[in-house]
Design a protein around this motif. Structure first.
Motif, PDB file in Angstrom:
ATOM      1  N   GLU A 120      -3.236   2.427  -7.218  1.00 54.16           N
ATOM      2  CA  GLU A 120      -4.046   3.150  -8.199  1.00 54.16           C
ATOM      3  C   GLU A 120      -4.672   4.395  -7.577  1.00 54.16           C
ATOM      4  O   GLU A 120      -4.697   5.465  -8.186  1.00 54.16           O
ATOM      5  CB  GLU A 120      -5.123   2.233  -8.792  1.00 54.16           C
ATOM      6  N   ASP A 121      -5.195   4.256  -6.353  1.00 51.59           N
ATOM      7  CA  ASP A 121      -5.763   5.412  -5.664  1.00 51.59           C
ATOM      8  C   ASP A 121      -4.682   6.446  -5.352  1.00 51.59           C
ATOM      9  O   ASP A 121      -4.922   7.654  -5.448  1.00 51.59           O
ATOM     10  CB  ASP A 121      -6.477   4.994  -4.383  1.00 51.59           C
ATOM     11  N   ALA A 122      -3.502   5.982  -4.980  1.00 51.27           N
ATOM     12  CA  ALA A 122      -2.398   6.900  -4.692  1.00 51.27           C
ATOM     13  C   ALA A 122      -2.021   7.702  -5.940  1.00 51.27           C
ATOM     14  O   ALA A 122      -1.746   8.902  -5.850  1.00 51.27           O
ATOM     15  CB  ALA A 122      -1.188   6.128  -4.164  1.00 51.27           C
ATOM     16  N   GLU A 123      -2.028   7.052  -7.095  1.00 57.57           N
ATOM     17  CA  GLU A 123      -1.734   7.775  -8.335  1.00 57.57           C
ATOM     18  C   GLU A 123      -2.815   8.808  -8.636  1.00 57.57           C
ATOM     19  O   GLU A 123      -2.513   9.915  -9.090  1.00 57.57           O
ATOM     20  CB  GLU A 123      -1.570   6.794  -9.493  1.00 57.57           C
ATOM     21  N   ALA A 124      -4.064   8.476  -8.361  1.00 58.49           N
ATOM     22  CA  ALA A 124      -5.155   9.444  -8.564  1.00 58.49           C
ATOM     23  C   ALA A 124      -4.992  10.636  -7.624  1.00 58.49           C
ATOM     24  O   ALA A 124      -5.215  11.787  -8.021  1.00 58.49           O
ATOM     25  CB  ALA A 124      -6.506   8.764  -8.351  1.00 58.49           C
ATOM     26  N   ILE A 125      -4.586  10.375  -6.386  1.00 58.36           N
ATOM     27  CA  ILE A 125      -4.344  11.463  -5.430  1.00 58.36           C
ATOM     28  C   ILE A 125      -3.196  12.336  -5.920  1.00 58.36           C
ATOM     29  O   ILE A 125      -3.265  13.573  -5.850  1.00 58.36           O
ATOM     30  CB  ILE A 125      -4.050  10.894  -4.026  1.00 58.36           C
TER      31      ILE A 125
ATOM     32  N   MET B  24       0.848  -1.184   0.000  1.00 57.28           N
ATOM     33  CA  MET B  24       0.000   0.000   0.000  1.00 57.28           C
ATOM     34  C   MET B  24       0.891   1.244   0.000  1.00 57.28           C
ATOM     35  O   MET B  24       2.090   1.157   0.273  1.00 57.28           O
ATOM     36  CB  MET B  24      -0.899   0.016   1.240  1.00 57.28           C
TER      37      MET B  24
ATOM     38  N   ASP C  32      -3.767   4.669   4.387  1.00 59.10           N
ATOM     39  CA  ASP C  32      -3.250   3.719   3.403  1.00 59.10           C
ATOM     40  C   ASP C  32      -4.144   3.694   2.165  1.00 59.10           C
ATOM     41  O   ASP C  32      -5.366   3.680   2.274  1.00 59.10           O
ATOM     42  CB  ASP C  32      -3.178   2.315   4.003  1.00 59.10           C
ATOM     43  N   PHE C  33      -3.490   3.676   0.994  1.00 64.47           N
ATOM     44  CA  PHE C  33      -4.189   3.664  -0.285  1.00 64.47           C
ATOM     45  C   PHE C  33      -3.568   2.611  -1.183  1.00 64.47           C
ATOM     46  O   PHE C  33      -2.350   2.392  -1.142  1.00 64.47           O
ATOM     47  CB  PHE C  33      -4.070   5.028  -0.984  1.00 64.47           C
ATOM     48  N   ASP C  34      -4.386   1.990  -2.025  1.00 66.86           N
ATOM     49  CA  ASP C  34      -3.792   1.090  -3.008  1.00 66.86           C
ATOM     50  C   ASP C  34      -3.072   1.957  -4.048  1.00 66.86           C
ATOM     51  O   ASP C  34      -3.327   3.159  -4.146  1.00 66.86           O
ATOM     52  CB  ASP C  34      -4.821   0.146  -3.628  1.00 66.86           C
TER      53      ASP C  34
ATOM     54  N   GLU D   4      -4.424  14.653  -8.502  1.00 69.14           N
ATOM     55  CA  GLU D   4      -5.208  15.733  -7.898  1.00 69.14           C
ATOM     56  C   GLU D   4      -4.305  16.775  -7.248  1.00 69.14           C
ATOM     57  O   GLU D   4      -4.573  17.983  -7.319  1.00 69.14           O
ATOM     58  CB  GLU D   4      -6.189  15.178  -6.869  1.00 69.14           C
TER      59      GLU D   4
END
Length: 62
Positions: A41-46, A22, A37-39, A49
């Motif tokens: 893919e979510d971390a890349e989206a963050i 994560m 904690d983010f997976d 942003e």
């Protein structure tokens, strides 16, 4: 509190990969201890942003 509410509070930020695969954003101060904690893919989206917000903030500052 909202995005546009000024604050004098300070905190530190650490970002890194965990041994569980994560991405952790760890926000902490004298009164706060917040691991998020983010997976990946979510971390890349963050991250996208954050970049968009930085570009918008530059435009506001002129």
């Amino acid at each position: 509190m909202s995005i546009n509410t000024p604050s004098e509070d300070g905190a530190d930020l650490q970002i890194g990969a965990t041994d569980a695969g994560m991405v952790r954003l760890y926000v902490f101060s004298d009164t706060l201890d917040l691991p998020l904690d983010f997976d990946p893919e979510d971390a890349e989206a963050i991250a996208e942003e954050l970049i968009a917000a930085a570009k918008a903030a530059r435009q506001v500052k002129g």
